[in-house]
Structures are given as structure tokens and as C-alpha cells.
Design a protein around this motif. Structure first.
Motif, PDB file in Angstrom:
ATOM      1  N   ILE A   1       1.189  10.193   5.192  1.00 47.77           N
ATOM      2  CA  ILE A   1       1.015   8.849   3.978  1.00 47.77           C
ATOM      3  C   ILE A   1       2.401   8.927   3.179  1.00 47.77           C
ATOM      4  O   ILE A   1       3.078   9.697   3.499  1.00 47.77           O
ATOM      5  N   VAL A   2       2.404   7.852   2.636  1.00 52.64           N
ATOM      6  CA  VAL A   2       3.612   7.350   1.941  1.00 52.64           C
ATOM      7  C   VAL A   2       3.694   7.595   0.426  1.00 52.64           C
ATOM      8  O   VAL A   2       2.707   7.195  -0.078  1.00 52.64           O
TER       9      VAL A   2
ATOM     10  N   SER B   1       7.768   9.815   3.119  1.00 51.31           N
ATOM     11  CA  SER B   1       6.368  10.158   3.930  1.00 51.31           C
ATOM     12  C   SER B   1       5.999  11.712   3.997  1.00 51.31           C
ATOM     13  O   SER B   1       7.088  12.358   3.837  1.00 51.31           O
ATOM     14  N   ALA B   2       4.810  12.029   3.988  1.00 48.86           N
ATOM     15  CA  ALA B   2       4.418  13.458   3.701  1.00 48.86           C
ATOM     16  C   ALA B   2       3.230  13.649   4.790  1.00 48.86           C
ATOM     17  O   ALA B   2       2.325  12.662   4.820  1.00 48.86           O
ATOM     18  N   PRO B   3       2.864  14.703   5.209  1.00 49.33           N
ATOM     19  CA  PRO B   3       1.619  15.107   5.944  1.00 49.33           C
ATOM     20  C   PRO B   3       0.582  14.766   4.923  1.00 49.33           C
ATOM     21  O   PRO B   3       0.356  14.767   3.879  1.00 49.33           O
TER      22      PRO B   3
ATOM     23  N   ARG C   1       0.809  -1.217   0.124  1.00 47.30           N
ATOM     24  CA  ARG C   1      -0.062  -0.070  -0.008  1.00 47.30           C
ATOM     25  C   ARG C   1       0.777   1.282  -0.097  1.00 47.30           C
ATOM     26  O   ARG C   1       1.896   1.408   0.744  1.00 47.30           O
ATOM     27  N   TYR C   2       0.584   2.282  -0.890  1.00 45.21           N
ATOM     28  CA  TYR C   2       1.108   3.494  -0.763  1.00 45.21           C
ATOM     29  C   TYR C   2       0.130   4.674  -1.443  1.00 45.21           C
ATOM     30  O   TYR C   2      -0.965   3.954  -2.216  1.00 45.21           O
ATOM     31  N   TRP C   3       0.273   5.959  -1.725  1.00 53.28           N
ATOM     32  CA  TRP C   3      -0.510   6.728  -2.286  1.00 53.28           C
ATOM     33  C   TRP C   3       0.316   7.133  -3.615  1.00 53.28           C
ATOM     34  O   TRP C   3       1.634   7.627  -3.333  1.00 53.28           O
ATOM     35  N   PRO C   4      -0.265   7.207  -4.614  1.00 55.56           N
ATOM     36  CA  PRO C   4       0.493   7.969  -5.797  1.00 55.56           C
ATOM     37  C   PRO C   4       0.914   9.249  -5.513  1.00 55.56           C
ATOM     38  O   PRO C   4       2.090   9.478  -6.293  1.00 55.56           O
ATOM     39  N   ASP C   5       0.514  10.219  -4.850  1.00 54.67           N
ATOM     40  CA  ASP C   5       0.921  11.510  -4.434  1.00 54.67           C
ATOM     41  C   ASP C   5       0.003  11.983  -3.421  1.00 54.67           C
ATOM     42  O   ASP C   5      -1.001  11.697  -3.160  1.00 54.67           O
TER      43      ASP C   5
END
Length: 456
Positions: free
Chosen positions: A422-423, A386-388, A148-152
Motif C-alpha cells: 500500500i502507499v 509504499s509499504a507491505p 487513493r492512498y492509505w493514511p498509515d
């Protein structure tokens, strides 16, 4: 020949386990906080859709072609990844020590995670947030095990296309000191054929390789690290244990916790507004020497351990500062000359971590099958950061759009429904220009991989 190396590696791994058990601050005798137990129970899910979960079935198969995972609280772990990518210390066919002109991790692929949003890890212990730090570290490992990860940061939902990893190298000294035992305990609880290694014990073994003329009763070892790593006492214990097992003399060990050097190397604007990287290095090393002088021990520093994986990026500044202070003359006196040996030996745990990773893969028979087409080719590396999370209603941001420092340090473990970070895949524009320049000039293998990812 492979069986011979495996037998030797088995003995080495046993010694490593004993050293970790005896030297680690957080060991199997210390009970896990309730939040950590909750996370361990929460993580294995099939299907794995929620944050901080992975699908165990992904890791119940032949793992050899899966990537190797490396993580840190920021970009410091890239020095460990660079050491891994550039290592040529073994024969790839016989597995015996000795370079063969081929990279030792030829044919392997990698996933790197920099937990930039939650860095620096070294500040959490000083704030009494060790339990939360341990949770962050275990979450890093769970991310590497999952898909699992987020595209942006603007995406409305995550995707599940990342490959899980077959091994985890912790590219962070603080994370090793406070989280390696937790990760290995969780892997055992989950019954996964995955192993994890860290940089602290690897660095201690690097000290053992130094000759007696360098370390002993007449010299000192200086551990330069974050405040959190120094507070854990992980390095003194690991060094004393490793030297004791080798029947070696015990030198004096002093530690210096650098409060903000890692953040400055990361390009933190609030830190750099007060002091440059060079000013921080000079200030903190001079403070260390003053403390050493006041202790009255008198043994000159002959060995420096770069006990934070960010510090190899400023190795030249550190060594030059020590040399300059050795020759500093004030009021006709040389205040530090007797405290610094004429020749300084530097131990970078990154190289020793790379060596241990190779041996551990061979022991577990998890090395990827190399082909003629892969020989000399660039490895596949996926970089994440990782980012807020802008969709989290409770997240609090600072003026630099990162997590507000007070909010960051006040969070409590066990809040698994709050995904405030999120990553996402790393983009070059997410790294401050100064840090990017260090990577470009000092970490060529990493820089090449970053460019390939961003050019796609």
C-alpha cells in the motif's frame, strides 16, 4: 517569444519521440503482456475506489494548477526531484534559455512516490520478471494519476484526498528503460492530456552537450547503472541515437551493472552486513576496469554517466575511487592509469530531466500560474512511500519487516485483487539513518520539503 520556444520544443519533442522509439528496448512494436492490458482496462474508473484506479474526469479540466508527479523504486528519484526544485536555466517570463534568478518551477507543486516495498527494480529483469516489473511501473503512474492512498500502515481503509498529477517524471533509469513506452501508450489509450518523460533519453542529451575533445573515437563513456538498466541496453542505444542525430562521433560505450549499490544506499541491512557503500563502489568499479582492460579497446574513460538515480548520492565516492585507481601502483606498474582519463566528466541525467520537464510543460501550456506571493516561497510537496500491506493474507515478510525477497521476485502480473503493498505518506523514520543523512546534506530542497511534511 513563447510561440518561438514552443516551436523549438515541438521539434525537440519529435526528435525525442523518434529517439525513444528507435532506442527503447520495449517499444510500440512489442505487444503488451495480458496482465498489462488487464491493468490498462482496469485503471480508469468513475468513481475510483479500488486499488490501481483513477477517475478520468479529474483530468478532463484545466490541469495547470495540478501537481507534477515524480516516482522511483525508492529514494533515488529524490535526486531528480532535487534537480527540478533547484533548476534555474530559463527565463520564467520569456521561456528562453538563461537563468533569471528565479526557480524555473516556481509556483508548481509536486507529488513524489518511492516504491520502497518493491525495490530494487533493477533485479526483476535478471530474474526473468520483466512483465511483472512493467506492471509495477504502470501501477506507479496510476497512483500518481489517482487520489487513493492509505493514511498509515495501520489504517483499515484508504482515503481519496491526494491530487492527481498533470505530468509524470520517471525518476528511475530502470523504470524508464522498461516502462516509459507503456506509460505513454496507456495515457494515449486513456485519452488523457498528461505526458510522461524519463531519465535515460535526458541523460543521452547530456552527453551530446559535451565537447568533441571529451567524447570521440579516442575515449570511452562508462554507464554506471543497475543490472536491469544495463541489460535493457537503453543507454547505449539512446546515446548512439542522440550523437548520430547531432552528427557527432561515436565513442566506445561500456556499462557496469551494480548489483547491490542502490540497495546499500537505501540502507538495506542485509547488503550492508556484507559490504559498506564504499566497498561496493570500489569493488564494482575495479571489476569494470578489469573488464575494460580485457576487452583490449584501450580508450580511456573520459565520461561517466550516473545511470541510476541513487548514484548521485555517492558521486564523490565514485569519482574519488576512479582517481585512486588511476594512481594505484602494484608491483611497480599502474594497471589502470591508461584506462582512466586524467579529467573525468560526469553526466547526471537528473538535471537534463528537469530541463526537459520545463520545456514539455511549456509546450503543453501546462505551467502553473505564478504569483508575486509565490515568488521565492517553498513549493508544496507531498511525499509517499509504499509499504507491505499487513492486511493482505498472502503477503510474506522477511526479518526486516519488508517483503520477503523470494516472495517479492516470484510474484506474477495480473493479480489485481491482491494488494500486498500500500502507499502511505512518507515519515522520516521510514528512511534508514544513513540514507536520511545523505538526503539532509546533499538534497537541501527535498530535505526542506520532507521536514515540512513531517512537522505538520
Amino acid at each position: 517569444m513563447e510561440d518561438y520556444l514552443i516551436m523549438r520544443s515541438t521539434l525537440l519533442q519529435l526528435a525525442i519521440w523518434i529517439a525513444c522509439w528507435m532506442a527503447g528496448r520495449i517499444d510500440a512494436q512489442q505487444s503488451s503482456p495480458a496482465g498489462l492490458d488487464h491493468l490498462i482496462a482496469h485503471a480508469p474508473k468513475s468513481p475510483s475506489l479500488a486499488a490501481w484506479t483513477f477517475d478520468p474526469s479529474d483530468l478532463r479540466q484545466d490541469l495547470r494548477q495540478l501537481p507534477i508527479g515524480v516516482f522511483d523504486s525508492g529514494i533515488g528519484g529524490l535526486t531528480v526531484l532535487e534537480a527540478i526544485l533547484g533548476l534555474d536555466a530559463y527565463n520564467n517570463d520569456t521561456l528562453q534559455p538563461g537563468a533569471d534568478g528565479r526557480k524555473d518551477f516556481e509556483g508548481e507543486s509536486f507529488v513524489y512516490l518511492g516504491d520502497q516495498a518493491n525495490m530494487p527494480y533493477g533485479n526483476y529483469p535478471a530474474a526473468g520478471q520483466i512483465d511483472y516489473l512493467r506492471e509495477l511501473i504502470l501501477k506507479d503512474a496510476i497512483f500518481l494519476l489517482g487520489r487513493r492512498y492509505w493514511p498509515d500502515t495501520n489504517s483499515t481503509e484508504p482515503v481519496f484526498t491526494k491530487q492527481p498529477v498533470k505530468a509524470i517524471a520517471i525518476g528511475c533509469n530502470t523504470a524508464t528503460a522498461y516502462g516509459l513506452t507503456d506509460i505513454n501508450s496507456a495515457l494515449k489509450t486513456w485519452n488523457l492530456p498528461v505526458f510522461a518523460i524519463g531519465v535515460v533519453q535526458a541523460g543521452a542529451r547530456g552527453v551530446v552537450q559535451l565537447p568533441d575533445a571529451v567524447i570521440g573515437h579516442e575515449s570511452s563513456i562508462a554507464v554506471l547503472a543497475t543490472v536491469g538498466t544495463c541489460r535493457s541496453e537503453a543507454y547505449p542505444r539512446a546515446i548512439q541515437q542522440a550523437l548520430g542525430q547531432a552528427g557527432r562521433r561515436q565513442p566506445a560505450i561500456l556499462q557496469k551493472g551494480f548489483v547491490d549499490l542502490a540497495a546499500a544506499i537505501e540502507g538495506d541491512p542485509q547488503v550492508l552486513a556484507r559490504n559498506s557503500v564504499q566497498q561496493i563502489v570500489h569493488r564494482d568499479i575495479r571489476e569494470m576496469l578489469e573488464s575494460h582492460k580485457q576487452s583490449g579497446s584501450g580508450q580511456p574513460i573520459s565520461t561517466v554517466i550516473l545511470g541510476c538515480t541513487h548514484f548521485p548520492l555517492v558521486k564523490e565516492q565514485i569519482i574519488n575511487t576512479l582517481r585512486d585507481l588511476r594512481e594505484l601502483k602494484e608491483e611497480g606498474q599502474y594497471p589502470y592509469q591508461s584506462l582512466i582519463a586524467e579529467s573525468i566528466h560526469v553526466v547526471d541525467p537528473a538535471e537534463w530531466t528537469a530541463r526537459e520537464l520545463f520545456r514539455s510543460l511549456a509546450l503543453a501550456r501546462l505551467r502553473a500560474a505564478s504569483t508575486d506571493q509565490q515568488s521565492g516561497s517553498e513549493p508544496s510537496i507531498d511525499f509517499f512511500i509504499s509499504a507491505p500491506n499487513p492486511r493482505c493474507p498472502s503477503v510474506q515478510l522477511g526479518p526486516d519487516a519488508g517483503l520477503d525477497p523470494s516472495y517479492k521476485i516470484a510474484r506474477q502480473p495480473g493479480q489485481l485483487t491482491v494488494e500486498d503493498t500500500i502507499v502511505v505518506p512518507l515519515q522520516l523514520d521510514q528512511i534508514p539513518a544513513g540514507s536520511l543523512n545523505l538526503i539532509r546534506h546533499q538534497l537541501p530542497h527535498v530535505w526542506s520539503g520532507m521536514k515540512r511534511q513531517n512537522d505538520q
